[in-house]
Design a protein around this motif. Structure first.
Motif, PDB file in Angstrom:
ATOM      1  N   ASP A  13       0.796  -1.229   0.000  1.00 21.71           N
ATOM      2  CA  ASP A  13       0.000   0.000   0.000  1.00 21.71           C
ATOM      3  C   ASP A  13       0.833   1.286   0.000  1.00 21.71           C
ATOM      4  OD1 ASP A  13       0.896  -0.421   2.556  1.00 21.71           O
ATOM      5  OD2 ASP A  13      -0.922   0.243   3.534  1.00 21.71           O
ATOM      6  N   PHE A  15       3.562   1.798  -2.295  1.00 23.00           N
ATOM      7  CA  PHE A  15       4.329   1.956  -3.533  1.00 23.00           C
ATOM      8  C   PHE A  15       4.027   3.280  -4.229  1.00 23.00           C
ATOM      9  CE2 PHE A  15       4.955   1.370  -8.110  1.00 23.00           C
ATOM     10  CZ  PHE A  15       6.301   1.060  -8.114  1.00 23.00           C
ATOM     11  N   GLN A  16       2.757   3.639  -4.356  1.00 23.33           N
ATOM     12  CA  GLN A  16       2.427   4.877  -5.060  1.00 23.33           C
ATOM     13  C   GLN A  16       2.921   6.108  -4.298  1.00 23.33           C
ATOM     14  OE1 GLN A  16       1.269   4.991  -8.263  1.00 23.33           O
ATOM     15  NE2 GLN A  16       1.970   7.089  -8.011  1.00 23.33           N
ATOM     16  N   TYR A  17       2.869   6.060  -2.965  1.00 21.97           N
ATOM     17  CA  TYR A  17       3.418   7.159  -2.160  1.00 21.97           C
ATOM     18  C   TYR A  17       4.913   7.319  -2.448  1.00 21.97           C
ATOM     19  CZ  TYR A  17      -0.839   7.145   0.709  1.00 21.97           C
ATOM     20  OH  TYR A  17      -2.122   7.212   1.151  1.00 21.97           O
ATOM     21  N   LYS A  18       5.606   6.201  -2.522  1.00 24.26           N
ATOM     22  CA  LYS A  18       7.047   6.215  -2.807  1.00 24.26           C
ATOM     23  C   LYS A  18       7.319   6.787  -4.186  1.00 24.26           C
ATOM     24  CE  LYS A  18       9.939   3.364  -4.837  1.00 24.26           C
ATOM     25  NZ  LYS A  18      10.662   3.630  -6.049  1.00 24.26           N
ATOM     26  N   GLU A  19       6.537   6.369  -5.174  1.00 21.17           N
ATOM     27  CA  GLU A  19       6.714   6.876  -6.528  1.00 21.17           C
ATOM     28  C   GLU A  19       6.469   8.390  -6.591  1.00 21.17           C
ATOM     29  OE1 GLU A  19       7.625   5.167  -9.578  1.00 21.17           O
ATOM     30  OE2 GLU A  19       8.412   3.967  -7.925  1.00 21.17           O
ATOM     31  N   ASP A  20       5.420   8.852  -5.912  1.00 21.25           N
ATOM     32  CA  ASP A  20       5.117  10.288  -5.885  1.00 21.25           C
ATOM     33  C   ASP A  20       6.257  11.074  -5.248  1.00 21.25           C
ATOM     34  OD1 ASP A  20       2.679   9.645  -7.030  1.00 21.25           O
ATOM     35  OD2 ASP A  20       1.545   9.873  -5.166  1.00 21.25           O
ATOM     36  N   CYS A  22       9.466  10.128  -5.011  1.00 21.44           N
ATOM     37  CA  CYS A  22      10.643  10.056  -5.886  1.00 21.44           C
ATOM     38  C   CYS A  22      10.535  11.028  -7.056  1.00 21.44           C
ATOM     39  CB  CYS A  22      10.831   8.640  -6.409  1.00 21.44           C
ATOM     40  SG  CYS A  22      11.463   7.489  -5.202  1.00 21.44           S
ATOM     41  N   SER A  23       9.325  11.248  -7.530  1.00 18.27           N
ATOM     42  CA  SER A  23       9.158  12.166  -8.661  1.00 18.27           C
ATOM     43  C   SER A  23       9.550  13.597  -8.291  1.00 18.27           C
ATOM     44  CB  SER A  23       7.726  12.126  -9.184  1.00 18.27           C
ATOM     45  OG  SER A  23       6.830  12.722  -8.275  1.00 18.27           O
ATOM     46  N   ASN A  37      12.077  -1.070  -6.402  1.00 14.97           N
ATOM     47  CA  ASN A  37      10.675  -1.340  -6.707  1.00 14.97           C
ATOM     48  C   ASN A  37      10.320  -2.819  -6.581  1.00 14.97           C
ATOM     49  OD1 ASN A  37      10.237   1.370  -7.292  1.00 14.97           O
ATOM     50  ND2 ASN A  37      10.822   1.106  -9.416  1.00 14.97           N
ATOM     51  N   ASP A  39       9.057  -6.158  -4.654  1.00 17.99           N
ATOM     52  CA  ASP A  39       8.233  -6.614  -3.532  1.00 17.99           C
ATOM     53  C   ASP A  39       8.985  -7.727  -2.801  1.00 17.99           C
ATOM     54  OD1 ASP A  39       6.337  -7.429  -1.750  1.00 17.99           O
ATOM     55  OD2 ASP A  39       4.845  -7.989  -3.255  1.00 17.99           O
ATOM     56  N   THR A  67       1.820   4.261   5.892  1.00 17.16           N
ATOM     57  CA  THR A  67       0.509   4.436   5.285  1.00 17.16           C
ATOM     58  C   THR A  67      -0.569   4.207   6.333  1.00 17.16           C
ATOM     59  OG1 THR A  67       0.395   2.116   4.656  1.00 17.16           O
ATOM     60  CG2 THR A  67       1.373   3.640   3.047  1.00 17.16           C
TER      61      THR A  67
END
Length: 71
Positions: A13, A15-20, A22-23, A37, A39, A67
């Protein structure tokens, strides 16, 4: 001198927070992203601890993403 950053997160839950996150520093020459990235939830707790220790010992900054489901 660049800062080596490792972002620790729960893959299911976070992964998307991490991607945001990192951007935000993707185009910076001052930050080296040492996050991954992959799992690793199927690995044993001991294996994950050893992996994290290795990553933490080679970075300058560690960001831990907590999260709502992880709390």
């Amino acid at each position: 001198m660049a800062i080596r950053v490792f972002i620790s997160f729960r893959f299911s839950d976070g992964f998307q927070y991490k991607e945001d996150l990192c951007s935000l520093f993707k185009d910076s020459d001052d930050v080296i992203d040492c996050s991954e990235n992959e799992d690793r939830s199927s690995l044993s707790e001991d294996t994950i601890k050893k992996y994290l220790y290795t990553k933490l010992s080679s970075t300058s900054v560690t960001i831990v993403i907590l999260t709502p489901d992880a709390l």
